[in-house]
Design an enzyme around this catalytic site. Structure first.
Site, PDB file in Angstrom:
ATOM      1  N   LYS A  78       2.132   1.270 -13.273  1.00  0.00           N
ATOM      2  CA  LYS A  78       3.146   1.117 -12.214  1.00  0.00           C
ATOM      3  C   LYS A  78       4.537   1.203 -12.842  1.00  0.00           C
ATOM      4  O   LYS A  78       4.779   0.609 -13.898  1.00  0.00           O
ATOM      5  CB  LYS A  78       2.952  -0.230 -11.498  1.00  0.00           C
ATOM      6  CG  LYS A  78       3.863  -0.432 -10.291  1.00  0.00           C
ATOM      7  CD  LYS A  78       3.535  -1.735  -9.563  1.00  0.00           C
ATOM      8  CE  LYS A  78       4.414  -1.951  -8.333  1.00  0.00           C
ATOM      9  NZ  LYS A  78       4.088  -3.187  -7.606  1.00  0.00           N
ATOM     10  N   SER A 153       3.071  -2.803  -2.693  1.00  0.00           N
ATOM     11  CA  SER A 153       3.981  -1.859  -3.307  1.00  0.00           C
ATOM     12  C   SER A 153       3.339  -1.026  -4.425  1.00  0.00           C
ATOM     13  O   SER A 153       3.929  -0.026  -4.819  1.00  0.00           O
ATOM     14  CB  SER A 153       5.193  -2.611  -3.868  1.00  0.00           C
ATOM     15  OG  SER A 153       4.794  -3.454  -4.938  1.00  0.00           O
ATOM     16  N   SER A 177       0.842  -6.989  -3.439  1.00  0.00           N
ATOM     17  CA  SER A 177       1.047  -5.584  -3.829  1.00  0.00           C
ATOM     18  C   SER A 177      -0.018  -4.949  -4.702  1.00  0.00           C
ATOM     19  O   SER A 177       0.027  -3.738  -4.915  1.00  0.00           O
ATOM     20  CB  SER A 177       2.394  -5.443  -4.536  1.00  0.00           C
ATOM     21  OG  SER A 177       3.403  -5.365  -3.585  1.00  0.00           O
TER      22      SER A 177
HETATM   23  N1  GLN Z   1       4.881  -6.573   0.730  1.00  0.00           N
HETATM   24  C1  GLN Z   1       5.479  -7.717   0.105  1.00  0.00           C
HETATM   25  C2  GLN Z   1       6.965  -7.501   0.000  1.00  0.00           C
HETATM   26  O1  GLN Z   1       7.428  -6.559   0.497  1.00  0.00           O
HETATM   27  C3  GLN Z   1       4.846  -7.970  -1.225  1.00  0.00           C
HETATM   28  C4  GLN Z   1       5.292  -7.041  -2.250  1.00  0.00           C
HETATM   29  C5  GLN Z   1       4.697  -7.322  -3.609  1.00  0.00           C
HETATM   30  O2  GLN Z   1       3.676  -7.982  -3.734  1.00  0.00           O
HETATM   31  N2  GLN Z   1       5.383  -6.850  -4.635  1.00  0.00           N
HETATM   32  O3  GLN Z   1       7.665  -8.265  -0.568  1.00  0.00           O
END
Ligand code: GLN
Length: 486
Positions: A78, A153, A177
């Site tokens: 990532k 994400s 995410s």
């Molecule tokens: N979808 C969540 C956010 O937008 C979690 C994102 C994540 O786990 N990095 O913050």
């Protein structure tokens, strides 16, 4: 079977026997990338030459003697994890040209074991999002249906695994995410316990929630990769001084004596019926494998999203203050004062969602509002921790959906960020409590979109997650199903 379709453990066996080389394996994965990357768009940066050199070195190491199971295995990373000499953008214009001068601890660990880094994969900007639609460099596509999101994400991490554009990948999880894209792409994902894996070199989003973890084609690979990255790191003061465990050993265990808790709040209104059917079928299979089922309650679940959207933006507003156009990252060239430089560089460098989070976080932390928002959210967090303590006094592991809905169409929720936030309802609580969570494929919707089953356990109980997931995987036999691509 193409080499790119292999799991880590299959490839590792063939490498050990000398039937294939890492150079052949890595080359085959790059040809797969050449074949389908135009459609999937999982990668932000490919690392072709260095990857092949790493593969050669891994082949040499194997000839020289005994090596780690990850030696010669091509992985995708990532783009929020620092890779020395290889651009690390966090999916943001502000870091478009940022080349880290150091490696994250997880990268050092993987390199020491001889793993091959294929490149850096797509993500929502600074890991803020649930559909990977907030990346400054385009939206990766769900390999099972190219007009659907692959989740976020860590969308690129999940899509690359599902599309055989890597053998496995690393993602990060702040509110879901890893688990959410794993669920939408039909792959396995683990968010380890907070502190289990070093975050040194992970570009920070919300420091009390962030955690790095594996995404993989099956449960065995998730265990192998977690083995390879976990452990205490003196460079991360939040990393736990916990002894490393061999998570592969957990695969041998059956489920007799295991109590699986079914949190009733996770099956409430808004849960898609096909998701519910698939998850309940998965739970039935856990019973067949010897587990006992118990209804439990996590009464404060519904407050998780609200608390998270104070705590995470508050921490993000502080963490992202460092991107000021002075030290690194994008710098506006027309500014006529220091304040103007900050303003213009940040306005140009950050996307809308990141700006929204910085505004929310700055507001929540501002004097006069701190008690009403941040302190209140922290109190809710404690209630959620207490819910889990009570639940885990009655069961060993919790089974539920990951996401209340299957993947949505790209663009469908573009004008409704709140509905995107709400899709994390079932994954956020684990981050607030710091416990490990996992997504394991358990079925498909009627339109062929993957559905994941979430497992959660107490702190440092990753082995319980892995054995439960493995028993489910053995009974489902859907891991061989591949998206029709290319
Ligand atoms: N979808 C969540 C956010 O937008 C979690 C994102 C994540 O786990 N990095 O913050």
């Amino acid at each position: 079977m193409k080499l790119s379709q292999l799991t880590i453990h299959e490839a590792s066996d063939l490498l050990t026997k000398g039937d294939i080389s890492s150079v052949e394996l890595t080359t085959d994965v790059f040809s797969r990338i050449d074949q389908i990357e135009d459609q999937v768009k999982a990668y932000i940066t490919q690392n072709r030459e260095p990857a092949l050199q790493q593969a050669e070195a891994a082949d040499q190491a194997r000839r020289d003697g005994e090596v780690a199971p990850l030696c010669g295995i091509p992985l995708a990373i990532k783009d929020v994890i620092c890779t020395k000499g290889l651009t690390t953008t966090a999916g943001s214009r502000i870091l478009e040209n940022f080349t880290p001068p150091y490696d994250a601890t997880v990268m050092e660990k993987l390199q020491a074991q001889g793993a091959v880094c294929l490149g850096k994969v797509s993500m929502d900007e600074f890991a803020m999002g649930s559909g990977n639609e907030n990346c400054a460099f385009g939206t990766p596509k769900n390999p099972w249906s190219l007009d659907h999101i692959c989740g976020g994400s860590s969308g690129g991490s999940a899509a690359a695994v599902a599309a055989d554009e890597c053998l496995a990948s690393l993602g990060s999880d702040t509110g879901g995410s890893i688990r959410q894209p794993a669920s939408h792409c039909g792959v396995v994902g683990i968010k380890p316990t907070y502190g289990r894996v070093s975050r040194f070199g992970l570009l920070a989003f919300a420091s009390s929630l962030d955690q790095i973890g594996p995404l993989s084609k099956d449960v065995t690979d998730a265990a192998l990769l977690l083995n390879g990255i976990c452990g205490h790191d003196p460079r991360d003061s939040t990393s736990a001084a916990q002894k490393s465990e061999d998570y592969l050993a957990a695969l041998q265990d059956g489920l007799s004596g295991l109590t699986v808790g079914i949190p009733q709040e996770y099956f409430g209104p808004g849960l898609n019926s096909e998701v519910e059917t698939a998850v309940r079928h998965g739970i039935d299979l856990l019973v067949e494998a010897g587990a006992t089922i118990k209804e439990v309650s996590l009464p404060h679940t519904e407050y998780g999203v609200a608390a998270y959207y104070i705590i995470a933006p508050a921490e993000a507003s502080s963490n992202l203050a460092r991107y000021d156009g002075v030290r690194y990252g994008h710098r506006n060239s027309d500014a006529d004062s220091l304040i103007d430089l900050y303003r213009r560089s940040r306005s140009e460098g950050f996307g809308d969602e990141v700006k929204r989070r910085i505004l929310i976080g700055t507001y929540a932390l501002s004097s006069g509002y701190y008690d009403a928002y941040y302190k209140k959210a922290s109190q809710v967090r404690t209630l959620i921790v207490n819910d889990y303590t009570e639940a885990f006094s009655q069961c060993d592991v919790l089974a539920s959906p990951v996401s209340p809905i299957p993947a949505w169409k790209i663009g469908e929720k573009a004008s409704d960020p709140l509905s995107v936030y709400l899709s994390d309802l079932l994954t956020i609580p684990a981050n607030l409590a710091g416990i490990p969570g996992m997504s394991v494929p358990c079925g498909f919707s009627s339109t062929g979109l993957p559905i994941g089953l979430q497992l959660q356990a107490g702190h440092f109980q990753e082995a319980t997650l892995i054995k439960t997931a493995y028993n489910l995987e053995q009974r489902l036999e859907i891991t061989n199903k591949k998206p029709a691509l290319g």
